[in-house]
Design a protein around this motif. Structure first.
Motif: not given
Length: 253
Positions: A171-173, A178-184, A193-197, A216-222
């Motif tokens: 997956l991409s994003c 480094l602090g907030r992680g992956i975002s969308e 994408k959180e479910r996919m992970i 980006a606006f919404t956090h996905v995962a660390h």
């Protein structure tokens, strides 16, 4: 901490991060999750935030629209193609994999050899690309069609993922921080994408160097949930080393 002070802290955190979960607010505010839920209900009634599944999101006008697929196809296209080709090397015969609706995943689908594979995807483009490959079984999530990304999102798409478990998710994003992680860009994309992970043995993030340092606006995962990152050689040395310190395998192409 006074109730009013806690309210201000909650609103500040939600606006700063774009969204936050009840469990994290409970820990930061040192009160029970039930108390946080009541706080969020009152703050939503006051118009200061919006409740979401498991937390709250900002009501500020900073939610980013999705970039149309036609535009994403040509943005950093060469880097994405190299990343896709490297990602294909991680796929073996009879693997069960998940490809998201990113343009990089579509490049993967286009170059993927016709091996005995099961591919689960929420992307119309990916499913169409794989339809001519006879040995590959393609499973589509269904759901609400996000027209700009040609992807299926929403509760139905999320629930359909619960029926499966895959060996690898690619997956991409929109952002890697480094602090907030992956975002969308928006909550619907972030949630699926959180479910996919959560349903994969191995998580492979496909991200060109322009996405690093972006929130980006919404956090996905660390980042702790990511096993491998495939990116391009423009990624700066300091970021590369910090990712490796987190135990992530970083491949540059």
């Amino acid at each position: 901490m006074l109730v009013a002070e806690r309210y201000e802290m909650i609103v500040g955190l939600v606006n700063e991060r774009g969204g936050i979960r009840v469990s994290e607010l409970s820990e930061l505010c040192q009160v029970t999750e039930e108390t946080i839920r009541r706080d969020l209900d009152r703050l939503e009634q006051a118009g200061r935030l919006r409740r979401s599944h498991g937390g709250a999101v900002s009501v500020k006008d900073n939610q980013q629209p999705e970039i149309p697929y036609s535009e994403r196809e040509i943005t950093h296209a060469e880097e994405k193609k190299r990343i896709a080709q490297e990602a294909i090397k991680l796929i073996g015969s009879k693997d069960r994999i998940l490809l998201d609706a990113s343009s990089t995943a579509w490049y993967m689908a286009a170059d993927l050899p016709d091996l005995p594979l099961t591919v689960l995807t929420n992307s119309i483009k990916v499913a169409t690309e794989l339809s001519s490959k006879e040995k590959i079984q393609v499973i589509s999530t269904g759901g609400i069609l996000a027209q700009r990304s040609l992807s299926f999102v929403g509760p139905l798409a999320e629930r359909s993922l619960d029926a499966y478990h895959v060996d690898k998710v690619f997956l991409s994003c929109k952002g890697v921080h480094l602090g907030r992680g992956i975002s969308e860009s928006n909550e619907l994309q972030a949630r699926i994408k959180e479910r996919m992970i959560g349903m994969a043995d191995q998580v492979i993030l496909l991200a060109d160097s322009s996405k690093f340092g972006v929130q980006a606006f919404t956090h996905v995962a660390h980042l702790s949930e990511v096993d491998v990152i495939i990116t391009d050689r423009r990624l700066d040395k300091e970021t590369l080393e910090r990712l490796q310190d987190l135990g992530i395998t970083v491949v540059t192409v």
